[in-house]
Design a protein around this motif. Structure first.
Motif, PDB file in Angstrom:
ATOM      1  N   ASP A   5     -20.558  23.196 139.334  1.00 18.28           N
ATOM      2  CA  ASP A   5     -19.433  23.339 140.594  1.00 18.28           C
ATOM      3  C   ASP A   5     -20.158  22.456 141.704  1.00 18.28           C
ATOM      4  N   LEU A   6     -19.341  21.731 142.358  1.00 19.26           N
ATOM      5  CA  LEU A   6     -19.648  20.682 143.424  1.00 19.26           C
ATOM      6  C   LEU A   6     -20.220  21.585 144.192  1.00 19.26           C
ATOM      7  N   TYR A   7     -19.773  22.667 144.640  1.00 21.11           N
ATOM      8  CA  TYR A   7     -20.101  23.410 145.785  1.00 21.11           C
ATOM      9  C   TYR A   7     -21.443  23.751 145.554  1.00 21.11           C
ATOM     10  N   ILE A   9     -23.848  22.441 143.782  1.00 24.19           N
ATOM     11  CA  ILE A   9     -24.775  21.140 144.205  1.00 24.19           C
ATOM     12  C   ILE A   9     -24.838  20.852 145.481  1.00 24.19           C
ATOM     13  N   PHE A  48     -27.583   8.852 146.162  1.00 27.18           N
ATOM     14  CA  PHE A  48     -25.962   8.319 146.022  1.00 27.18           C
ATOM     15  C   PHE A  48     -25.740   7.117 145.249  1.00 27.18           C
ATOM     16  N   TRP A  52     -24.532   9.342 138.508  1.00 31.97           N
ATOM     17  CA  TRP A  52     -23.899  10.516 138.266  1.00 31.97           C
ATOM     18  C   TRP A  52     -23.728  11.578 139.838  1.00 31.97           C
ATOM     19  N   ALA A  53     -23.875  10.670 140.864  1.00 32.48           N
ATOM     20  CA  ALA A  53     -23.736  11.333 142.115  1.00 32.48           C
ATOM     21  C   ALA A  53     -22.353  11.691 142.315  1.00 32.48           C
ATOM     22  N   PRO A  54     -22.154  12.818 143.164  1.00 34.37           N
ATOM     23  CA  PRO A  54     -20.656  13.305 143.325  1.00 34.37           C
ATOM     24  C   PRO A  54     -19.917  12.246 144.114  1.00 34.37           C
ATOM     25  N   LEU A  55     -18.634  12.558 144.308  1.00 34.23           N
ATOM     26  CA  LEU A  55     -17.948  11.480 145.317  1.00 34.23           C
ATOM     27  C   LEU A  55     -18.160  12.248 146.767  1.00 34.23           C
ATOM     28  N   SER A 323     -22.638   3.853 149.676  1.00 27.98           N
ATOM     29  CA  SER A 323     -21.410   4.274 148.910  1.00 27.98           C
ATOM     30  C   SER A 323     -20.171   3.339 148.916  1.00 27.98           C
TER      31      SER A 323
END
Length: 425
Positions: A5-7, A9, A48, A52-55, A323
């Motif tokens: 879950d991104l939250y 992370i 970043f 695999w870093a989140p957006l 980014s």
């Protein structure tokens, strides 16, 4: 079972950043090139650039969260700055800073706006917004080139200092430079609001002054500044009168938050400027009983909280910088960013300090170390939150470039500069 879950992370990243923030100031030496803000920015870059870093949330479409985080960082830093002032309403504390507020700040807005329009190709409203958001010096990263903590000796014989987060250290000196620059940073974070609102007005109704000048002067300049200051003075006095008594005890962390959030909330409800209310409230609180034990405790809590927010925000500055936020920078835009750091602030400050009793070295140091940072992030997020500026992404590129250049150059150069600036001799 092992879904991500991104939250979660985000919580993990926040926890790690806060943990590092609690340890790093004691680990980073003043002699090293890697200062605390540079470390956080570098960490954001490293995280970043990984595949695999989140957006990241979009800087234009999802700007509300950044506005709120930066807002909290600024108001807590204003509380910390106000609590450092032993004589917040003495002429000696203000006479140099008034020069910077009355001359340097408007000249910075005008020069930066003109360069943004001429060299970077920004639309007029966007150019004015650029000038507004980079005009205040940063009360978070530079430590306001400020006075010491409340429990440390202060007085008329003090020397120019930049907080160790920016790489410059405290030493005694026959000067009131620190007092002047602390008050400048405390007030210019409020004075940037009228210029930001001017950019918003121009974006909505056009450049013709007949469409906005009367309302802007009456409401955005006179009413909001005056009411914010009155509310801040009233809240600071009442909180001090209630708490700073032998009959009262309080949790210092809660007290620091109250001293920040109560004046800010009342000022915002009155449609005035919360930033000036917070700074004035902290000054009045400090002035009420300067030797009370709560003064240092409240300051320390505010300072520690600010360090955490600095860690988070600098991490995201590095993250956005790596980014793609800087990809649209043109040579003209880079020229504007460099000019803001190396020409506009130094020249306008030197002009404002002509005729002052400061030495030439002091004037040069004050003029050069006009660090930009979290205040600029807030004001740009604030402007874009209220109006859709067509040049929004270009504005973010230039402002992030200014912040990164400022933090790196000022942080790295400060130790060597201070060795040469033996102002006590």
């Amino acid at each position: 079972m092992f879904s991500i879950d991104l939250y979660d992370i985000g919580l993990l990243l926040a926890g790690l950043i806060i943990f590092i923030a609690s340890l790093l100031p004691g680990l980073v030496s003043e002699k090293r090139l890697i200062t605390v803000p540079i470390f956080y920015m570098g960490l954001g870059v490293l995280v970043f650039i990984l595949p695999w870093a989140p957006l990241l949330p979009d800087l234009v479409d999802d700007v509300a969260w950044l506005k709120r985080v930066a807002e909290l960082g600024v108001i807590l830093s204003l509380t910390s700055a106000g609590l450092k002032l032993n004589s917040p309403f003495a002429w000696a504390s203000w006479r140099i800073s008034w020069r910077l507020l009355v001359l340097t700040m408007p000249l910075t807005v005008a020069a930066s706006a003109w360069l943004g329009w001429w060299a970077a190709g920004l639309l007029p409203a966007s150019a004015i917004l650029l000038g507004a958001v980079i005009s205040p010096t940063d009360p978070v990263l530079a430590g306001d080139v400020e006075v010491r903590a409340p429990d440390e000796p202060q007085g008329p014989k003090t020397r120019l200092v930049l907080n160790t987060e920016a790489g410059i250290h405290n030493e005694p000196e026959r000067s009131k430079t620190r007092l002047a620059l602390t008050t400048e940073a405390g007030i210019n974070d409020s004075l940037a609001f009228p210029f930001t609102n001017l950019a918003i007005a121009v974006a909505l109704v056009g450049l013709a002054p007949s469409g906005w000048v009367a309302g802007w002067l009456a409401v955005d300049v006179f009413y909001k500044l005056t009411v914010g200051a009155v509310i801040g003075a009233s809240c600071g006095y009442l909180i001090a009168k209630i708490i700073l008594s032998k009959f009262m005890t309080a949790m210092t962390g809660v007290l620091a938050l109250s001293l920040t959030l109560v004046p800010y909330g009342f000022a915002e409800l009155a449609s005035s400027y919360g930033f000036i209310a917070v700074f004035v409230a902290a000054c009045v609180f400090r002035h009420y009983e300067r030797n009370h034990q709560y003064q240092q405790l409240v300051h320390d809590f505010a300072e520690q909280t600010v360090r955490v927010l600095v860690a988070v925000l600098m991490f995201f500055v590095g993250a956005y910088g790596s980014s793609g936020a800087l990809n649209m920078m043109t040579p003209g835009m880079w020229g504007v960013a460099l000019a803001i750091v190396f020409l506009i602030r130094p020249l306008t400050s030197m002009l404002a300090l002509v005729g002052s009793d400061l030495s030439r070295k002091q004037r040069w140091a004050i003029s050069f170390f006009g660090i930009r940072g979290i205040g600029s992030v807030y004001y740009l997020a604030y402007g874009l939150f209220h109006v859709d500026f067509p040049d929004a992404r270009a504005l973010w590129s230039i402002v992030l470039a200014v912040i990164i250049i400022s933090i790196v150059i000022h942080g790295i150069s400060a130790p060597s500069v201070m060795k040469r600036l033996d102002l006590g001799r």
